[in-house]
Design a protein around this motif. Structure first.
Motif, PDB file in Angstrom:
ATOM      1  N   GLU A  80      69.311  60.973 -17.679  1.00  0.00           N
ATOM      2  CA  GLU A  80      68.503  61.177 -16.475  1.00  0.00           C
ATOM      3  C   GLU A  80      69.202  60.614 -15.244  1.00  0.00           C
ATOM      4  OE1 GLU A  80      63.920  61.193 -18.170  1.00  0.00           O
ATOM      5  OE2 GLU A  80      64.880  59.277 -17.714  1.00  0.00           O
ATOM      6  N   ALA A  81      69.804  59.442 -15.370  1.00  0.00           N
ATOM      7  CA  ALA A  81      70.501  58.827 -14.241  1.00  0.00           C
ATOM      8  C   ALA A  81      71.708  59.663 -13.827  1.00  0.00           C
ATOM      9  CB  ALA A  81      70.933  57.409 -14.609  1.00  0.00           C
ATOM     10  N   ALA A  82      72.449  60.162 -14.808  1.00  0.00           N
ATOM     11  CA  ALA A  82      73.611  61.000 -14.494  1.00  0.00           C
ATOM     12  C   ALA A  82      73.177  62.327 -13.893  1.00  0.00           C
ATOM     13  CB  ALA A  82      74.433  61.232 -15.754  1.00  0.00           C
ATOM     14  N   ALA A  83      72.123  62.917 -14.443  1.00  0.00           N
ATOM     15  CA  ALA A  83      71.647  64.215 -13.968  1.00  0.00           C
ATOM     16  C   ALA A  83      71.121  64.124 -12.544  1.00  0.00           C
ATOM     17  CB  ALA A  83      70.569  64.753 -14.899  1.00  0.00           C
ATOM     18  N   ALA A  84      70.529  62.988 -12.205  1.00  0.00           N
ATOM     19  CA  ALA A  84      70.011  62.803 -10.846  1.00  0.00           C
ATOM     20  C   ALA A  84      71.122  62.926  -9.815  1.00  0.00           C
ATOM     21  CB  ALA A  84      69.327  61.454 -10.733  1.00  0.00           C
ATOM     22  N   ALA A  85      72.342  62.575 -10.224  1.00  0.00           N
ATOM     23  CA  ALA A  85      73.491  62.684  -9.325  1.00  0.00           C
ATOM     24  C   ALA A  85      74.316  63.932  -9.607  1.00  0.00           C
ATOM     25  CB  ALA A  85      74.373  61.442  -9.461  1.00  0.00           C
ATOM     26  N   GLY A  86      73.848  64.780 -10.534  1.00  0.00           N
ATOM     27  CA  GLY A  86      74.551  66.025 -10.833  1.00  0.00           C
ATOM     28  C   GLY A  86      75.847  65.847 -11.580  1.00  0.00           C
ATOM     29  N   ARG A  87      75.976  64.776 -12.351  1.00  0.00           N
ATOM     30  CA  ARG A  87      77.235  64.495 -13.035  1.00  0.00           C
ATOM     31  C   ARG A  87      77.256  65.048 -14.459  1.00  0.00           C
ATOM     32  NH1 ARG A  87      77.805  63.527  -8.347  1.00  0.00           N
ATOM     33  NH2 ARG A  87      78.829  61.677  -7.465  1.00  0.00           N
ATOM     34  N   PRO A  88      78.362  65.650 -14.878  1.00  0.00           N
ATOM     35  CA  PRO A  88      78.521  66.090 -16.271  1.00  0.00           C
ATOM     36  C   PRO A  88      78.472  64.892 -17.217  1.00  0.00           C
ATOM     37  CG  PRO A  88      80.179  67.099 -14.862  1.00  0.00           C
ATOM     38  CD  PRO A  88      79.522  66.027 -14.047  1.00  0.00           C
ATOM     39  N   VAL A  89      78.039  65.159 -18.456  1.00  0.00           N
ATOM     40  CA  VAL A  89      77.808  64.091 -19.419  1.00  0.00           C
ATOM     41  C   VAL A  89      78.502  64.387 -20.742  1.00  0.00           C
ATOM     42  CG1 VAL A  89      76.042  62.963 -20.859  1.00  0.00           C
ATOM     43  CG2 VAL A  89      75.585  63.423 -18.435  1.00  0.00           C
ATOM     44  N   LEU A  90      79.200  63.381 -21.268  1.00  0.00           N
ATOM     45  CA  LEU A  90      79.611  63.341 -22.667  1.00  0.00           C
ATOM     46  C   LEU A  90      78.707  62.330 -23.342  1.00  0.00           C
ATOM     47  CD1 LEU A  90      81.485  63.780 -25.134  1.00  0.00           C
ATOM     48  CD2 LEU A  90      82.981  61.993 -24.181  1.00  0.00           C
ATOM     49  N   CYS A  91      78.023  62.720 -24.415  1.00  0.00           N
ATOM     50  CA  CYS A  91      77.028  61.848 -25.039  1.00  0.00           C
ATOM     51  C   CYS A  91      77.345  61.631 -26.514  1.00  0.00           C
ATOM     52  CB  CYS A  91      75.636  62.441 -24.879  1.00  0.00           C
ATOM     53  SG  CYS A  91      74.293  61.370 -25.449  1.00  0.00           S
ATOM     54  N   GLU A  92      77.288  60.382 -26.922  1.00  0.00           N
ATOM     55  CA  GLU A  92      77.492  60.034 -28.334  1.00  0.00           C
ATOM     56  C   GLU A  92      76.418  60.677 -29.199  1.00  0.00           C
ATOM     57  OE1 GLU A  92      78.934  59.445 -31.289  1.00  0.00           O
ATOM     58  OE2 GLU A  92      80.102  57.968 -30.145  1.00  0.00           O
ATOM     59  N   LYS A  93      76.729  60.871 -30.469  1.00  0.00           N
ATOM     60  CA  LYS A  93      75.742  61.389 -31.424  1.00  0.00           C
ATOM     61  C   LYS A  93      74.950  60.203 -31.988  1.00  0.00           C
ATOM     62  CE  LYS A  93      77.702  59.419 -34.937  1.00  0.00           C
ATOM     63  NZ  LYS A  93      76.971  58.405 -35.739  1.00  0.00           N
ATOM     64  N   PRO A  94      73.756  60.448 -32.543  1.00  0.00           N
ATOM     65  CA  PRO A  94      72.969  61.661 -32.422  1.00  0.00           C
ATOM     66  C   PRO A  94      72.411  61.797 -31.020  1.00  0.00           C
ATOM     67  CG  PRO A  94      71.661  59.975 -33.486  1.00  0.00           C
ATOM     68  CD  PRO A  94      73.037  59.405 -33.316  1.00  0.00           C
ATOM     69  N   LEU A  95      71.888  62.965 -30.705  1.00  0.00           N
ATOM     70  CA  LEU A  95      71.419  63.220 -29.352  1.00  0.00           C
ATOM     71  C   LEU A  95      70.305  62.262 -28.949  1.00  0.00           C
ATOM     72  CD1 LEU A  95      71.488  64.982 -26.814  1.00  0.00           C
ATOM     73  CD2 LEU A  95      69.937  66.575 -27.980  1.00  0.00           C
ATOM     74  N   GLY A  96      69.336  62.026 -29.837  1.00  0.00           N
ATOM     75  CA  GLY A  96      68.221  61.138 -29.514  1.00  0.00           C
ATOM     76  C   GLY A  96      67.687  60.479 -30.757  1.00  0.00           C
TER      77      GLY A  96
END
Length: 341
Positions: A80-96
């Motif tokens: 959410e914090a990254a998306a608020a600034a429009g930044r692409p994300v690489l996210c560790e697994k698992p998703l949630g």
């Protein structure tokens, strides 16, 4: 101009591999590290020669993209914090940690229109690409059974048994989620979507989450896939077995338990016919070389530089989680469960 990447969260050890991978690329600058634990951030930053940031929004604004390697429970807030600034994300697994969090992350990514990559390092292993080629060529005929054994021995160490991985509120589950999600993504990549799941779990170490699990997935065409995971494998060999009407595949050396086992003949293929017998293909798994999780970071950088699609998508993350979620529901109910779409 150098690509500026911020590392958000260092609770997962894979952050170390990502940091090294980013730092090896001259076109990348790691602009800073943030973690909810200032002590953890400081120790990580000192280890890799990076700067610590206490202002999360400010660090994100300084970056072109972010890499999230926090405890799983923190993924949503950081996305959410990254998306608020429009930044692409690489996210560790698992998703949630659960389906609700996975869906919330997917919703944020869709609403904000940011680029997102799920970390599934098996997607970049040359041994797995060779398996995918053989399956595409129907080298095994009709596949009837696939078995994936994946795990390690970290559960035998006190430090791991007291870490966030064993806290379901922070991790979402035990070895079935932590290790099994790798296998779930592998199965989807190779064979598509299964229909149902069944599973049994055990905490042989008395942990709040399972340290050993077996899940079975059934496909519409009758194929069965078995996923066996554990944090208690003192040693192992074959990690993947695929059986078909015209041949079989065995793969070794692709998890911590099996990495020390053999030095050659990692991928073995049996074919029926005139030249019936086993042969070894000349491929070395990335995990055996010691450069495995780094490929995820490099692929993320390449996708950002080239402007192409992310090689592993948020839908890949959601669908792999859905398989494991169905397995958990099956273990709780004692009956096979459908996999949510």
């Amino acid at each position: 101009m150098r690509l500026k990447i911020a590392i958000l969260g260092v609770a997962h050890y894979h952050a170390n591999f990502w940091a090294c991978a980013f730092l090896e690329r001259p076109e990348v600058q790691v602009v800073g590290v943030w973690d909810a634990s200032e002590t953890a951030a400081a120790e990580f930053a000192a280890r890799h020669g990076l700067d610590v940031a206490q202002d999360l929004p400010g660090l994100i604004r300084q970056s072109h993209a972010v890499a999230i390697c926090s405890a799983t429970s923190d993924h949503l807030a950081l996305v959410e914090a990254a998306a608020a600034a429009g930044r692409p994300v690489l996210c560790e697994k698992p998703l949630g940690i659960d389906r609700a969090q996975c869906d919330a992350i997917a919703d944020v990514v869709a609403r904000k229109g940011i680029r997102f990559m799920q970390s599934f390092p098996k997607r970049f292993d040359p041994a797995n690409h060779e398996i995918a080629r053989l399956l595409k060529e129907k080298a095994l005929g009709r596949v009837t059974l696939c078995r994936v054994r994946h795990g390690h021995s970290h559960g035998l160490a006190e430090a791991f048994r007291s870490a966030w991985f064993v806290d379901p509120a922070r991790s979402g589950g035990g070895t079935l989620l932590d290790e099994g999600v790798h296998a779930a993504d592998f199965l989807r990549w190779m064979f598509g979507e299964p229909e149902t799941a069944y599973a049994t779990l055990s905490s042989t170490l008395g942990l709040p989450v399972e340290d050993t699990a077996v899940a079975t997935f059934r496909y519409a065409d009758g194929m069965i896939a078995e996923v066996t995971t554990s944090w208690c494998f003192a040693g192992a060999d074959t990690s993947i077995e695929i059986y078909g009407t015209e041949g079989s595949i065995l793969l070794s050396g692709v998890d911590i338990a099996s990495r020390p086992t053999r030095e050659a003949d990692f991928l073995r293929v049996f074919r029926r016919g005139e030249a019936e017998g086993w042969s070894a293909l000349p491929v070395v798994p990335s995990f055996k070389t010691g450069v495995f999780h780094e490929h995820v970071a490099w692929a993320f950088v390449d996708a950002l530089k080239n402007g192409g699609p992310m090689p592993v998508t948020i839908e890949d993350g959601r669908r792999a989680f859905a398989m494991i979620d169905a397995a958990y529901r099956a273990a709780a109910s004692g009956s096979a469960q459908p996999i949510a779409r």
